[in-house]
Design an enzyme around this catalytic site. Sequence first.
Site, PDB file in Angstrom:
ATOM      1  N   ASP A 281      -3.311   0.117  -0.848  1.00  0.00           N
ATOM      2  CA  ASP A 281      -4.387   0.835  -1.529  1.00  0.00           C
ATOM      3  C   ASP A 281      -5.728   0.157  -1.275  1.00  0.00           C
ATOM      4  O   ASP A 281      -6.776   0.796  -1.370  1.00  0.00           O
ATOM      5  CB  ASP A 281      -4.100   0.967  -3.025  1.00  0.00           C
TER       6      ASP A 281
ATOM      7  N   CYS B   6      -4.081  -9.199  -8.706  1.00  0.00           N
ATOM      8  CA  CYS B   6      -4.544 -10.387  -8.013  1.00  0.00           C
ATOM      9  C   CYS B   6      -5.581 -11.122  -8.852  1.00  0.00           C
ATOM     10  O   CYS B   6      -5.862 -10.756  -9.986  1.00  0.00           O
ATOM     11  CB  CYS B   6      -5.168 -10.000  -6.668  1.00  0.00           C
TER      12      CYS B   6
ATOM     13  N   LEU C 257      -1.036 -11.106  -5.416  1.00  0.00           N
ATOM     14  CA  LEU C 257       0.298 -10.775  -5.898  1.00  0.00           C
ATOM     15  C   LEU C 257       0.671  -9.488  -5.178  1.00  0.00           C
ATOM     16  O   LEU C 257       0.152  -8.420  -5.487  1.00  0.00           O
ATOM     17  CB  LEU C 257       0.311 -10.573  -7.411  1.00  0.00           C
TER      18      LEU C 257
END
Length: 651
Positions: free
Chosen positions: A108, A2, A55
């Site tokens: 995560d 990201c 992303l």
Amino acid sequence: MCGITGFIDPALMGDEAGARQLARRMALTMAHRGPDGSGEYADPAAGVGLGHRRLAVIDLSTGGAQPMASRDGRLVLTYNGEIYNYLELRRELEASGGPFLPWRGDSDTEVLLAAFGVYGVAGTLARLTGMFALALWDRDEGVLTLARDRMGEKPLYYGRVGQAGRALVFGSELKALRAHPGFGSGLNMDALALYLRYQYVPEPHTIHNDVYKLPPGHLLTLRADRPAGPLPEPVPYWTLRETVNRAQADPFSGSETEAADQLEALLRGVVRNQMLSDVPLGALLSGGVDSSLITALMQAESSRPVKSFTIGFADANYDESADAARVAAHLGTEHTSLTVSPADVLALVSELPAVYDEPFSDASQLPTYMVSRLTRDHVTVCLTGDGGDELFAGYNRHVSAPAIWARLRHLPPTLGSAAAAAVRLVPPGGWDAFFRGAGTLLPRLARIRTPGLKAHKLADALTARTCESLYKRLVSTWPDPPALVPGASTPEPSTMVDSPDQWPPLADYTRWMQYLDTMTYLPGDILHKVDRATMAVSLESRAPYLDHRVAEFAWRLPLSMLVQGGRGKTILRRVLDRYVPRPLVDRPKAGFDVPLDAWLRGPLKEWAGDLLSPERLEQHGLFDARLVARQMADHHSGRRDNQHRLWNLLM
């Protein structure tokens, strides 16, 4: 993978809408890093704003959206990267029965946030296996923590902006910081001189005054109630130096076969973890040792053909696609290769400033960008062989420099200078012609791609009087950058290359070079290049060799398991032999080169001449116009191969 950004800005205290709007605007500059979603957070009481571009790779639902707040609202996280052991951490956290249960999703990010709540910052960072750059806001304490992964895979910039430097800004790329209305930092001329030497701006510097790169393995703690004054120094939570010291105290004592067994098992486990993805995944395959081994291990872990990708060049002297295709065929991967012409590559030159944000001139940036774009057409995540050279002694200098120094140290200075002058008497084209003429008379591993350029590079090294200065000459593009930059300090600021107090006690020259390469060239050049090239096309790259456990194992090995018979990466070759026949990968170290020398005398000559014209250089006042003109004339005449120096200036 990201893009993250944010700020602590007293001017926005009490203005939640304004803080959110600014965080959104800063994040929007990095939409390429995260095309799948965006988010922002504001704490108006503290003037804090956090932005995120997503992303989606793990948990594609909104359950993985960021910035993410803990259930009690105390902690807020914006994070870029992947935590490969997050499932293990998740099970460990579940056993603690913490207040974060039940989980809201499968990301995560949520596990990382819960770990910070249970273990604290230091305890969590010590447990992580992965790549990351993150910002954690603690509302109760009024503290913002920035942290970066151990090896420097993910970037993080920060600095003071605004009136009296009262605002703190940070982001994955400099363009996010520039979007803050208070950003007004000018060019850092000392950093420009360092860039001219190394082809990248070394950490912690950036091309801007008062803006810095957070070093790998470090964290920075900032209090919202202390907006002005000097920034605190970053604090290491992991260092390669300590890793090296521990490894030297506990060296590997087994046989080479036992070392290969352990390394294979370790790498295979790392690759297995890094193949975890909820989106399509593949491998960048050059056909060399590093990428071939990673691709082989991926295929061994996969029940169907792995997707592999490579770029080929119309110029046969620079084309390695056939090597990659042979490895792919042997492994049975689903291989995609694209052959590009000089026109295809040159069309990208105008995009490079937007991709790299600050001067960067490793010419392999061009093919890296092209292979990233090709790969993104098919997958969202790719594994690479980055880090293999640094950890396993794969660069030519790791083998050649000790041999050069062994002879050079006994030569009187006058003889070294005379030898250098003799080498330079023959222009690079003459050396190229000699090596072409020698042809098959040379051993296969001695058939190097640019012998003339390397001969003149050797001439520069022959006048070195210490092994440390020899290394610095080998990694330098310009030998005396302050002479080229009128506004730079003389001498230029020191880096780790010039700082013995930062070196571990390593008696072996090759090991010492490996350490410096891992601390400087790896994050400053290799990882910077790959992060920008892949993220420019919204592709996530992962580097199994950079798992810190692999680094710890590599440093325990004796040098004899890394360098044998005038070649590096011995132990990697032993493992690769179990998957790929040696003849398929047994070739000279070449790198990801492009024919810059010919381009600057041909299709790029007019463009380069315009950018580096005396009139333009005198107008800008950045470089000594007469020195630049002399370098260009030498290159165009063929007396010197100045391709890297000129590309350095052009970028």
